[in-house]
Write a protein that holds these residues in place. Structure first.
Motif, PDB file in Angstrom:
ATOM      1  N   PRO A   1      -5.016   6.713   1.165  1.00  0.00           N
ATOM      2  CA  PRO A   1      -4.448   5.696   0.286  1.00  0.00           C
ATOM      3  C   PRO A   1      -4.374   6.198  -1.151  1.00  0.00           C
TER       4      PRO A   1
ATOM      5  N   SER B   1       0.559   5.421   0.461  1.00  0.00           N
ATOM      6  CA  SER B   1      -0.393   6.458   0.846  1.00  0.00           C
ATOM      7  C   SER B   1       0.329   7.748   1.215  1.00  0.00           C
TER       8      SER B   1
ATOM      9  N   ARG C   1       0.842  -1.204   0.000  1.00  0.00           N
ATOM     10  CA  ARG C   1       0.000   0.000   0.000  1.00  0.00           C
ATOM     11  C   ARG C   1       0.869   1.242   0.000  1.00  0.00           C
TER      12      ARG C   1
END
Length: 485
Positions: free
Chosen positions: A158, A125, A123
């Motif tokens: 995100p 972000s 991820r």
């Protein structure tokens, strides 16, 4: 439901009109772009996996606009509080953005029937940390917005979700390539967007600080964490760092890494492999994303707790008197420690050290409990002093604003780290003879310099992004790895 959908649309990127001056290089000028396929622009030639299922992202500039519109009221209020006339403040805004990226290990669906994707995820972000304005004719920039909870998953937005193994360098660079390109374009341009009913212009500064050491090494082209080049901030080797634990200054940077990669690639002085590696200090791949040379507070905590956990075992087994104990002996020390922590501290043993366990282990109570199993009074005293020093140092790199929250500890940091290093190299010499862990080196050598440069280490940590990982698991109806044991 309809009302909810409409409200949702306003919150997601792709709703608000904006433009860039000059227009962004190699980035489309359309503004109404929502969720896009993270591999858009790459030809479909990915093996084993349907390429359109691997990654989803927002376009970086569109996501930033959405974040600014989300902060619109805060910006207007900040201007009012500073006594600035909002109708004249249309330019001179600077936005500082923290970037975080983290691999997530196992995210396999329990009984999902989704497409076959890698069982790992990454991820990426960002968090808007502060917004300042430099009014015309003014010397000083004025801060009109400061994120109060920079480590909450609520302030952490995100940008890109991908089913990629963070160790798969080619795949990671392929998916993050467009993000890097957009970020590079935005650094050289100004965003024009309506805030509080007037068009205003914003510049962006990006600081990639929310990365653990593994990810920093990956992005900056350095050798893996076990390398003899122990540090991502200075050129020290493991042996040097264990002999001189405190006196190092930050020298590495993204630019230097790029230059060193070129030297590594071309070998201009026709050196042998060892000489060349020593010249480039462990840079052996092309850096593809700029990170800030800093220390990640969360992983520092975890790394140091892991080390203390091992020291505790060694002290229970009186390792300082032994040459090379058998694996069975070591196992006995470990189970004695686990049993004691479980009984007295209600601390269940974990497969892999995590933030919560680290927080409970690094306390006065824990060291008292461990000392009950340490035979020698003298060793107990040293162990307690070591923990006491650590607890004096920790707030400095944990707190969001050390100058305000713990000024005394900040002043004493160098003194404390010197004493800590002295203990390691005398009383605990059996563990630190010619070696030291990566995070202990950073904790002892680099903290004051980073705090002086950035004002804080804690605020720039990866924690918000890590908390966001929990949400991601939640949405995939999938449990974290603890439950799998």
């Amino acid at each position: 439901l309809h009302t909810l959908r409409t409200a949702e649309k306003e919150l997601l990127p792709g709703f608000h009109l904006f433009e860039w001056q000059p227009a962004l290089k190699n980035v489309s000028s359309s503004w109404d772009v929502g969720i896009i396929d993270g591999l858009s622009g790459w030809t479909v030639s990915v093996d084993d996996v349907p390429a359109d299922t691997i990654s989803r992202r927002f376009r970086y500039d569109v996501a930033l606009v959405s974040a600014l519109k989300d902060l619109e009221e805060d910006i207007m209020e900040g201007l009012r509080e500073r006594g600035l006339d909002d109708s004249t403040c249309t330019s001179g805004f600077t936005v500082v953005v923290k970037e975080s990226c983290d691999g997530m290990g196992d995210v396999s669906e329990k009984h999902g029937g989704g497409p076959a994707v890698p069982e790992k995820a990454v991820r990426f972000s960002f968090t808007v940390m502060s917004i300042t304005i430099q009014a015309e004719g003014e010397e000083e920039a004025v801060t009109i917005f400061q994120e109060q909870k920079p480590n909450s998953e609520l302030s952490c937005r995100p940008l890109c979700l991908m089913f990629v193994d963070e160790s798969d360098h080619e795949m990671l660079t392929a998916v993050l390539g467009p993000v890097v390109a957009e970020r590079k374009a935005m650094k050289e341009s100004r965003l024009i967007v309506s805030i509080g009913g007037l068009l205003r212009s914003f510049r962006f500064f990006f600081r990639g600080t929310g990365y653990d050491e593994k990810m920093v090494r990956e992005m900056e082209g350095l050798e893996a964490s076990g390398s003899t080049y122990i540090c991502t901030l200075c050129d020290s080797t493991r042996t040097e760092a264990s002999e001189n634990m405190v006196l190092h200054s930050i020298t590495r940077s993204h630019e230097e890494n790029l230059e060193r990669y070129e030297i590594w690639r071309t070998n201009p002085f026709s050196e042998s492999a060892d000489e060349l590696r020593d010249r480039v200090k462990g840079v052996s791949a092309k850096p593809f994303m700029e990170t800030q040379p800093t220390l990640d507070a969360l992983h520092c905590d975890i790394g140091n707790a892991t080390e203390f956990y091992k020291i505790f075992q060694d002290e229970i087994g009186e390792m300082y008197m032994k040459k090379s104990p058998s694996r069975d002996e070591r196992r006995r020390w470990r189970s004695a420690l686990d049993k004691q922590l479980r009984k007295k501290m209600k601390l269940k043993p974990v497969m892999r050290m995590n933030g919560n366990y680290a927080r409970k282990l690094m306390t006065r109570e824990a060291v008292e409990v461990v000392c009950e199993l340490v035979p020698s009074e003298e060793r107990r005293k040293s162990l307690k002093e070591l923990m006491e020093l650590y607890l004096q140092m920790k707030p400095v790199w944990r707190s969001t604003c050390p100058a305000k929250d713990c000024p005394d500890q900040l002043c004493r940091y160098s003194f404390n780290s010197q004493r800590f290093a002295e203990l390691l190299s005398t009383v605990f010499k059996y563990r630190y003879d010619g070696k030291i862990t990566n995070y202990l080196h950073k904790t002892l050598a680099h903290v004051p310099e980073i705090v002086e440069r950035d004002g804080s280490i804690g605020a720039w940590a990866s924690e918000g992004n890590e908390s966001g990982n929990k949400l991601f698991r939640r949405f995939r109806k999938m449990n974290a790895r603890q439950s799998k044991i």
